[in-house]
Design a protein around this motif. Sequence first.
Motif, PDB file in Angstrom:
ATOM      1  N   LYS A  91     -78.746 -46.143   5.994  1.00 29.25           N
ATOM      2  CA  LYS A  91     -79.576 -46.155   7.205  1.00 29.25           C
ATOM      3  C   LYS A  91     -80.102 -44.782   7.574  1.00 29.25           C
ATOM      4  O   LYS A  91     -81.250 -44.641   8.016  1.00 29.25           O
ATOM      5  CB  LYS A  91     -78.753 -46.703   8.382  1.00 29.25           C
ATOM      6  N   HIS A  92     -79.280 -43.757   7.406  1.00 26.39           N
ATOM      7  CA  HIS A  92     -79.575 -42.448   7.973  1.00 26.39           C
ATOM      8  C   HIS A  92     -80.228 -41.483   6.988  1.00 26.39           C
ATOM      9  O   HIS A  92     -80.084 -41.608   5.778  1.00 26.39           O
ATOM     10  CB  HIS A  92     -78.283 -41.794   8.479  1.00 26.39           C
ATOM     11  N   MET A  93     -80.912 -40.509   7.563  1.00 32.32           N
ATOM     12  CA  MET A  93     -81.339 -39.314   6.851  1.00 32.32           C
ATOM     13  C   MET A  93     -80.849 -38.118   7.660  1.00 32.32           C
ATOM     14  O   MET A  93     -80.995 -38.088   8.882  1.00 32.32           O
ATOM     15  CB  MET A  93     -82.858 -39.267   6.691  1.00 32.32           C
ATOM     16  N   LEU A  94     -80.249 -37.154   6.966  1.00 33.60           N
ATOM     17  CA  LEU A  94     -79.652 -36.002   7.635  1.00 33.60           C
ATOM     18  C   LEU A  94     -80.493 -34.758   7.370  1.00 33.60           C
ATOM     19  O   LEU A  94     -80.742 -34.393   6.218  1.00 33.60           O
ATOM     20  CB  LEU A  94     -78.225 -35.785   7.127  1.00 33.60           C
ATOM     21  N   ILE A  95     -80.945 -34.112   8.438  1.00 36.49           N
ATOM     22  CA  ILE A  95     -81.727 -32.878   8.343  1.00 36.49           C
ATOM     23  C   ILE A  95     -80.923 -31.754   8.989  1.00 36.49           C
ATOM     24  O   ILE A  95     -80.522 -31.856  10.149  1.00 36.49           O
ATOM     25  CB  ILE A  95     -83.083 -33.010   9.064  1.00 36.49           C
ATOM     26  N   LEU A 106     -73.618 -30.775   2.645  1.00 32.14           N
ATOM     27  CA  LEU A 106     -74.025 -31.772   3.636  1.00 32.14           C
ATOM     28  C   LEU A 106     -73.736 -33.185   3.130  1.00 32.14           C
ATOM     29  O   LEU A 106     -73.239 -34.039   3.881  1.00 32.14           O
ATOM     30  CB  LEU A 106     -75.512 -31.626   3.949  1.00 32.14           C
ATOM     31  N   GLU A 107     -74.054 -33.439   1.856  1.00 33.04           N
ATOM     32  CA  GLU A 107     -73.805 -34.761   1.286  1.00 33.04           C
ATOM     33  C   GLU A 107     -72.306 -35.054   1.236  1.00 33.04           C
ATOM     34  O   GLU A 107     -71.882 -36.197   1.477  1.00 33.04           O
ATOM     35  CB  GLU A 107     -74.399 -34.852  -0.112  1.00 33.04           C
ATOM     36  N   MET A 114     -76.284 -39.825   0.594  1.00 29.09           N
ATOM     37  CA  MET A 114     -76.979 -39.577   1.856  1.00 29.09           C
ATOM     38  C   MET A 114     -78.247 -38.750   1.602  1.00 29.09           C
ATOM     39  O   MET A 114     -78.185 -37.697   0.977  1.00 29.09           O
ATOM     40  CB  MET A 114     -76.069 -38.825   2.826  1.00 29.09           C
ATOM     41  N   PRO A 115     -79.397 -39.221   2.067  1.00 32.60           N
ATOM     42  CA  PRO A 115     -80.598 -38.385   1.980  1.00 32.60           C
ATOM     43  C   PRO A 115     -80.410 -37.160   2.885  1.00 32.60           C
ATOM     44  O   PRO A 115     -80.207 -37.302   4.089  1.00 32.60           O
ATOM     45  CB  PRO A 115     -81.708 -39.299   2.518  1.00 32.60           C
ATOM     46  N   VAL A 116     -80.435 -35.983   2.277  1.00 32.64           N
ATOM     47  CA  VAL A 116     -80.210 -34.760   3.048  1.00 32.64           C
ATOM     48  C   VAL A 116     -81.392 -33.809   2.880  1.00 32.64           C
ATOM     49  O   VAL A 116     -82.001 -33.733   1.804  1.00 32.64           O
ATOM     50  CB  VAL A 116     -78.895 -34.058   2.647  1.00 32.64           C
ATOM     51  N   VAL A 117     -81.686 -33.096   3.946  1.00 26.54           N
ATOM     52  CA  VAL A 117     -82.799 -32.147   3.970  1.00 26.54           C
ATOM     53  C   VAL A 117     -82.302 -30.853   4.601  1.00 26.54           C
ATOM     54  O   VAL A 117     -81.588 -30.887   5.606  1.00 26.54           O
ATOM     55  CB  VAL A 117     -83.982 -32.686   4.805  1.00 26.54           C
ATOM     56  N   ARG A 118     -82.644 -29.743   3.985  1.00 23.69           N
ATOM     57  CA  ARG A 118     -82.435 -28.446   4.631  1.00 23.69           C
ATOM     58  C   ARG A 118     -83.786 -27.934   5.107  1.00 23.69           C
ATOM     59  O   ARG A 118     -84.767 -27.943   4.356  1.00 23.69           O
ATOM     60  CB  ARG A 118     -81.824 -27.432   3.669  1.00 23.69           C
ATOM     61  N   ALA A 119     -83.847 -27.515   6.340  1.00 20.78           N
ATOM     62  CA  ALA A 119     -85.081 -26.977   6.901  1.00 20.78           C
ATOM     63  C   ALA A 119     -84.774 -25.634   7.546  1.00 20.78           C
ATOM     64  O   ALA A 119     -83.774 -25.499   8.254  1.00 20.78           O
ATOM     65  CB  ALA A 119     -85.667 -27.937   7.934  1.00 20.78           C
ATOM     66  N   MET A 120     -85.607 -24.635   7.292  1.00 20.37           N
ATOM     67  CA  MET A 120     -85.423 -23.331   7.891  1.00 20.37           C
ATOM     68  C   MET A 120     -86.663 -22.975   8.714  1.00 20.37           C
ATOM     69  O   MET A 120     -87.651 -22.461   8.197  1.00 20.37           O
ATOM     70  CB  MET A 120     -85.178 -22.269   6.800  1.00 20.37           C
ATOM     71  N   PRO A 121     -86.633 -23.288  10.003  1.00 17.13           N
ATOM     72  CA  PRO A 121     -87.732 -22.892  10.889  1.00 17.13           C
ATOM     73  C   PRO A 121     -87.470 -21.485  11.447  1.00 17.13           C
ATOM     74  O   PRO A 121     -86.459 -20.857  11.117  1.00 17.13           O
ATOM     75  CB  PRO A 121     -87.653 -23.948  11.998  1.00 17.13           C
TER      76      PRO A 121
END
Length: 266
Positions: A91-95, A106-107, A114-121
Motif C-alpha cells: 500500500k505504502h510508498m516511503l519518502i 529504509l527498506e 517497500m517502495p522507498v525514495v530518498r529526496a534531498m531538498p
Amino acid sequence: MSTKKIAIIGGGNLGSAIAQGVLKSGFASAPDIIITKRNIETLAGLQAQGVLTETDNAKAIAAADVIIVALKPYNIKEVLSRVKSAFNPAKHMLISVVTGVSMDELEEIAGPGMPVVRAMPNTAIAIQESMTCICHKNATPEQAAWVMQLFDQLGVTVSIDEKLMDAATVLGACGIAYALRFIRASIQGGIEIGFDVRTANMIAAQTVKGAAALLISGNRHPEEEIDKVTTPKGCTIAGLNEMEHQGFSSSLIKGITVSYNKILKG
C-alpha cells in the motif's frame, strides 16, 4: 491534484515547509495531508488551513498512501522501528528527506519490497524554490513520476544515482549557506563603499537572484555571463582578479570538499 493521502512524519521546519508548499501549489488538499509531532500546538497554522495533525505516528501511517519522513538523522531509525508494523509495502510508498540514511536501510525498517525514495531538498522549499535531488528503489514508473511531480511543486527536481546523494547534500543543501555567506560578504563590502545596510542587502540579494536567473533561463555557463561585464582594464576584472588572488574560488571549492568529507566520515 493528487488523490493520495500523505503522512508527514516529523512536523519540524522541513516537514512543515513541505506541507505548506504542497498546499500552496494545490498539489494536495488539506484533508489529504496529516503531519505528526509530539507538540502539535506548534502546527496551529497548518491546522487552521485544514491539515490534520497527529501525535501518533502509527495512526498517521495507517491512514496514508505516501509517508514522507522528515525526522532528524539521529533518531529516524529509532522512531520508525517503533512503528514498523504499521508499514505495508503493498500500500505504502516511503519518502525520506533525511540526510545519511540509505534506501537499503529504509527498506530494512519498512519491510522487504517497500517502495522507498530518498529526496534531498534545501531550505528554499519553504518558498517553493528548492533544488531537490531524488533517487528511488522498488518504485513503479508511476510512483517515481508522482514523486517528481510532488517535488516539482516545491522547486526544481532532478533524479540522480544514490551514490551522489551525499554530494547533492553538500552542493544543494549546504550550498544555500555558501550562497548566503557570499551575499553577506557583499553586503559588508557595500556598507564599506557607502550604502546603508538595508540598501546593500537589497542590491546584493537581488543581484545574486538575477545572476542565477541568467544561468537558469538561458542554460548558460557562468563564464558566458561574466564575459559580458568584464571589459578591458575595467573595474569588474580588477575586482575579480583580486578576489582570485585572495583565494576566492579555491576556498569555496575547498569548503565544498571539506563538507563532503565530513558527511563521509560522519
